[in-house]
Design a protein around this motif. Sequence first.
Motif, short mmCIF file in Angstrom:
data_model
loop_
_atom_site.label_atom_id
_atom_site.label_comp_id
_atom_site.label_asym_id
_atom_site.label_seq_id
_atom_site.Cartn_x
_atom_site.Cartn_y
_atom_site.Cartn_z
N ILE A 22 0.72 -1.12 0.08
CA ILE A 22 0.06 -0.12 -0.04
C ILE A 22 0.95 1.17 -0.03
O ILE A 22 1.86 1.29 0.94
CB ILE A 22 -0.85 0.13 1.14
CG1 ILE A 22 -1.82 -1.28 0.96
CG2 ILE A 22 -1.90 1.44 1.38
CD1 ILE A 22 -2.68 -1.49 2.47
N ASP A 23 0.41 2.28 -0.55
CA ASP A 23 1.13 3.47 -0.79
C ASP A 23 0.02 4.62 -0.96
O ASP A 23 -1.12 4.37 -1.01
CB ASP A 23 2.19 3.52 -1.83
CG ASP A 23 1.64 3.31 -3.38
OD1 ASP A 23 0.48 3.31 -3.39
OD2 ASP A 23 2.41 3.33 -4.23
N TRP A 26 -2.40 4.21 -4.15
CA TRP A 26 -3.28 3.18 -3.30
C TRP A 26 -4.47 4.02 -2.73
O TRP A 26 -5.47 3.73 -2.73
CB TRP A 26 -2.97 2.16 -2.61
CG TRP A 26 -3.89 0.99 -2.37
CD1 TRP A 26 -4.32 0.27 -3.04
CD2 TRP A 26 -4.62 1.05 -0.83
NE1 TRP A 26 -5.25 -0.75 -2.42
CE2 TRP A 26 -5.33 0.10 -1.08
CE3 TRP A 26 -4.54 1.74 0.08
CZ2 TRP A 26 -6.39 -0.36 -0.08
CZ3 TRP A 26 -5.20 1.43 1.39
CH2 TRP A 26 -6.19 0.44 1.03
N ARG A 27 -4.07 5.03 -1.62
CA ARG A 27 -5.08 5.39 -0.89
C ARG A 27 -5.93 6.43 -1.76
O ARG A 27 -7.28 6.62 -1.49
CB ARG A 27 -4.27 6.41 0.23
CG ARG A 27 -3.73 5.43 1.12
CD ARG A 27 -3.09 6.17 2.40
NE ARG A 27 -2.70 5.41 3.33
CZ ARG A 27 -1.15 5.02 3.47
NH1 ARG A 27 -0.35 5.69 2.62
NH2 ARG A 27 -0.67 4.13 4.39
N LEU A 29 -6.38 6.20 -5.13
CA LEU A 29 -7.37 5.46 -5.76
C LEU A 29 -8.66 4.82 -5.04
O LEU A 29 -9.76 4.64 -5.50
CB LEU A 29 -6.64 4.01 -6.45
CG LEU A 29 -5.53 4.35 -7.47
CD1 LEU A 29 -4.83 3.01 -7.98
CD2 LEU A 29 -6.37 5.04 -8.85
N LEU A 30 -8.39 4.33 -3.73
CA LEU A 30 -9.56 3.83 -2.83
C LEU A 30 -10.46 5.14 -2.59
O LEU A 30 -11.74 4.79 -2.69
CB LEU A 30 -8.91 3.45 -1.68
CG LEU A 30 -9.96 2.87 -0.47
CD1 LEU A 30 -10.64 1.78 -1.25
CD2 LEU A 30 -9.30 2.65 0.85
N ALA A 65 -6.26 -0.63 -8.33
CA ALA A 65 -5.70 -0.60 -6.91
C ALA A 65 -5.35 -1.83 -6.23
O ALA A 65 -4.29 -2.05 -5.86
CB ALA A 65 -6.69 0.22 -5.96
N ILE A 66 -6.13 -2.90 -6.39
CA ILE A 66 -5.97 -4.21 -5.83
C ILE A 66 -4.57 -4.85 -6.49
O ILE A 66 -3.78 -5.24 -6.02
CB ILE A 66 -7.14 -5.09 -5.93
CG1 ILE A 66 -8.18 -4.66 -4.96
CG2 ILE A 66 -6.64 -6.58 -5.59
CD1 ILE A 66 -9.53 -5.18 -5.20
N ARG A 68 -2.40 -3.12 -8.01
CA ARG A 68 -1.01 -2.44 -7.67
C ARG A 68 -0.41 -3.06 -6.25
O ARG A 68 0.66 -3.16 -6.04
CB ARG A 68 -1.11 -1.08 -7.22
CG ARG A 68 -1.36 -0.23 -8.98
CD ARG A 68 -1.20 1.07 -8.70
NE ARG A 68 0.01 1.57 -8.40
CZ ARG A 68 0.35 2.06 -7.06
NH1 ARG A 68 -0.33 2.06 -6.09
NH2 ARG A 68 1.61 2.46 -7.24
N VAL A 69 -1.48 -3.43 -5.36
CA VAL A 69 -0.96 -3.82 -4.02
C VAL A 69 -0.41 -5.29 -4.00
O VAL A 69 0.59 -5.38 -3.31
CB VAL A 69 -2.20 -3.94 -3.06
CG1 VAL A 69 -1.91 -4.83 -1.68
CG2 VAL A 69 -2.93 -2.70 -2.64
N ARG A 77 5.54 -0.01 -9.92
CA ARG A 77 4.79 0.64 -8.98
C ARG A 77 5.34 1.73 -8.06
O ARG A 77 4.81 2.70 -7.96
CB ARG A 77 4.25 -0.43 -8.09
CG ARG A 77 3.69 -1.57 -8.49
CD ARG A 77 2.37 -1.54 -9.21
NE ARG A 77 2.53 -1.24 -10.61
CZ ARG A 77 2.54 -2.02 -11.76
NH1 ARG A 77 2.62 -3.43 -11.32
NH2 ARG A 77 2.41 -1.58 -12.88
N ASN A 81 3.93 5.78 -8.18
CA ASN A 81 3.82 6.54 -6.97
C ASN A 81 4.38 7.78 -7.13
O ASN A 81 3.95 8.69 -6.55
CB ASN A 81 4.12 5.48 -5.68
CG ASN A 81 3.45 5.91 -4.46
OD1 ASN A 81 2.61 6.86 -4.21
ND2 ASN A 81 4.33 6.28 -3.57
#
Length: 148
Positions: A22-23, A26-27, A29-30, A65-66, A68-69, A77, A81
């Motif tokens: 997680i970065d 990702w946050r 995108l969420l 997002a998933i 990328r994690v 990745r 970021n």
Amino acid sequence: MKNFFRKLAYKTQKFMIGRYGIDQLWRALLIFYLISIVITNIVYRFSKVAYIALSICSFVIIAFAIFRVFSKNIEMRRNENMNWLKFTNKIKLNFKLQKDKWSQRKTHKFVKCSKCQKVLRLPKHKGKINVDCPHCHNNFIVNTGKKI
């Protein structure tokens, strides 16, 4: 029960070894996903076609997002970021500059260098002053207002 959660945490850590995780992107995108879900549910009452299109967009956002994690291509990745952080930092700096301009509007004048376009902060009410840009060393004259 404690032992179960300990084992689960250990297995999860072991699974994530070599994966990106997680970065900040990702946050973001969420957050975009959650906003798009809310908008999708609002649009549902007005247009079924728009609802389906927005649902697909929401699904693509969360799937990316998933992906990328759990990705093992860490360098790619990390570059994604870094590009995201560069983009958001430009926006944050622009808002900070606008805030500074507003809070210091009575005591300072903000001007752009004619050569490098960097913003310079000059004291107000000093008359015409000769300015040397600290970034590109361009020399120019600025009128900061009448002397008090």
